[in-house]
Design an enzyme around this catalytic site. Structure first.
Site, short mmCIF file in Angstrom:
data_model
loop_
_atom_site.label_atom_id
_atom_site.label_comp_id
_atom_site.label_asym_id
_atom_site.label_seq_id
_atom_site.Cartn_x
_atom_site.Cartn_y
_atom_site.Cartn_z
N ASN A 84 0.83 -1.20 0.00
CA ASN A 84 0.00 0.00 0.00
C ASN A 84 0.87 1.26 0.00
O ASN A 84 1.92 1.29 0.62
CB ASN A 84 -0.94 0.00 1.21
N HIS A 101 5.87 -0.50 -2.69
CA HIS A 101 5.47 0.23 -3.91
C HIS A 101 5.54 1.75 -3.72
O HIS A 101 4.94 2.49 -4.48
CB HIS A 101 4.05 -0.19 -4.33
P1 OAD Z 1 -6.00 -5.98 -4.85
O1 OAD Z 1 -7.06 -4.97 -5.08
O2 OAD Z 1 -5.48 -6.71 -6.01
O3 OAD Z 1 -6.54 -7.06 -3.81
C1 OAD Z 1 -7.17 -6.71 -2.63
C2 OAD Z 1 -7.46 -7.99 -1.87
O4 OAD Z 1 -8.02 -7.62 -0.63
C3 OAD Z 1 -8.44 -8.95 -2.54
O5 OAD Z 1 -7.88 -10.26 -2.51
C4 OAD Z 1 -9.69 -8.87 -1.68
O6 OAD Z 1 -10.38 -10.12 -1.60
C5 OAD Z 1 -9.10 -8.50 -0.33
N1 OAD Z 1 -9.97 -7.75 0.58
C6 OAD Z 1 -10.89 -6.78 0.29
N2 OAD Z 1 -11.42 -6.27 1.40
C7 OAD Z 1 -10.84 -6.93 2.46
C8 OAD Z 1 -10.96 -6.83 3.88
N3 OAD Z 1 -11.78 -5.97 4.45
N4 OAD Z 1 -10.20 -7.66 4.63
C9 OAD Z 1 -9.35 -8.55 4.05
N5 OAD Z 1 -9.21 -8.68 2.73
C10 OAD Z 1 -9.93 -7.88 1.93
O7 OAD Z 1 -4.85 -5.23 -4.03
P2 OAD Z 1 -3.32 -5.67 -3.83
O8 OAD Z 1 -3.19 -7.14 -3.69
O9 OAD Z 1 -2.79 -4.81 -2.76
O10 OAD Z 1 0.39 -2.03 -7.44
O11 OAD Z 1 -2.71 -5.22 -5.20
C11 OAD Z 1 -1.33 -5.37 -5.41
C12 OAD Z 1 -0.82 -4.27 -6.29
O12 OAD Z 1 -1.57 -4.21 -7.50
C13 OAD Z 1 -0.98 -2.87 -5.71
O13 OAD Z 1 0.04 -2.50 -4.82
C14 OAD Z 1 -0.96 -2.02 -6.94
C15 OAD Z 1 -1.89 -2.83 -7.80
O14 OAD Z 1 -1.81 -2.65 -9.15
C16 OAD Z 1 0.89 -0.97 -8.07
O15 OAD Z 1 0.25 0.06 -8.27
C17 OAD Z 1 2.30 -1.16 -8.49
#
Ligand code: OAD
Length: 230
Positions: A84, A101
């Site tokens: 994040n 990031h």
């Molecule tokens: P994502 O949006 O890909 O994934 C978010 C995850 O959080 C999903 O698996 C949801 O199921 C889960 N989720 C949602 N609400 C939740 C809650 N209240 N409690 C627990 N889990 C929950 O986000 P990231 O995995 O962070 O990169 O994405 C990775 C990277 O992709 C980011 O840092 C960004 C993006 O493109 C860059 O900008 C380089």
């Protein structure tokens, strides 16, 4: 070790990237979060980042962030790696945090070496105070290398940790998504906390299917019970 993703900040009102209401549903990452997108239309990219900065500035840490501060205070060696860019782990009070990031409030010059933390941006074409060229957000975009020092820290912590919480990440973006596998190969116990399955779910020793803000506080209470601290 803890690896967090956008799901940890979802209940602070910050949109995640994937899923039905995710940012990548209506926006193209290659246009808004890549060097080529910035070269093509820097004003559009800054407009989007300024909007995100506004959303994030108004957001407050939630119980998941605070439970991780609490966890850090109980554990001798604790490393928090976050994907994040929203600064909320720091705002909550976590200390050993490494931003894989970058940070949305930091900027760097597209031309000279100028960099600044927590830099105020008031338009969609902010200029470098040193050389007058365009500034850009100091975040990692698609196709860019991670900060080598942060990557090394994450890899080292992954290789040596005994317990690894994977929280609120879709585990689709590498190298972050590969840290738990490094840990598992070294005998670490993996716990996933997520509202949905991810590609890492089959590797997890324990899967907690639910919201991070509900489950993380329960885990610290359980820790107290097990260790007789309460
Ligand atoms: P994502 O949006 O890909 O994934 C978010 C995850 O959080 C999903 O698996 C949801 O199921 C889960 N989720 C949602 N609400 C939740 C809650 N209240 N409690 C627990 N889990 C929950 O986000 P990231 O995995 O962070 O990169 O994405 C990775 C990277 O992709 C980011 O840092 C960004 C993006 O493109 C860059 O900008 C380089």
């Amino acid at each position: 070790m803890v690896l967090t993703g956008a799901g940890v900040s979802a209940e602070s009102g910050i949109p995640t990237f994937r899923g039905p209401d995710g940012l990548w549903k209506n926006h193209k990452p290659e246009e808004l979060a890549s060097p080529s997108g910035f070269a093509k239309d820097s004003a559009l990219v800054w407009e989007w980042y300024n909007w995100r900065r506004d959303v994030i500035r108004k957001a407050k840490p939630n119980l998941a962030h605070y439970a991780l501060v609490d966890m850090e205070s109980r554990i001798e060696e604790f490393t928090l790696i976050t994907q994040n860019v929203d600064n909320l782990h720091f705002e909550a009070g976590s200390q050993n945090v490494h931003e894989l990031h970058g940070n949305i409030f930091n900027v760097k010059c597209t031309s000279c070496g100028f960099k600044a933390d927590n830099y105020a941006v008031s338009n969609n074409a902010p200029k470098c105070p040193d050389c007058g060229n365009l500034l850009r957000p100091d975040v990692v975009w698609f196709g860019e290398e991670l900060n080598p020092a942060v990557l090394a820290k994450a890899q080292e912590a992954s290789a040596t940790c005994e317990l690894f919480f994977i929280i609120g990440t879709s585990a689709l973006v590498h190298p972050a998504a590969s840290f738990p596998s490094i840990a598992k190969a070294n005998g670490c116990f993996l716990v996933e906390i997520n509202t949905e399955d991810t590609p890492l779910t089959p590797q997890a020793n324990e899967v907690i299917r639910g919201k991070a803000s509900e489950w993380l506080p329960k885990i610290t209470i359980l820790y107290d019970k097990i260790t007789g601290k309460s």
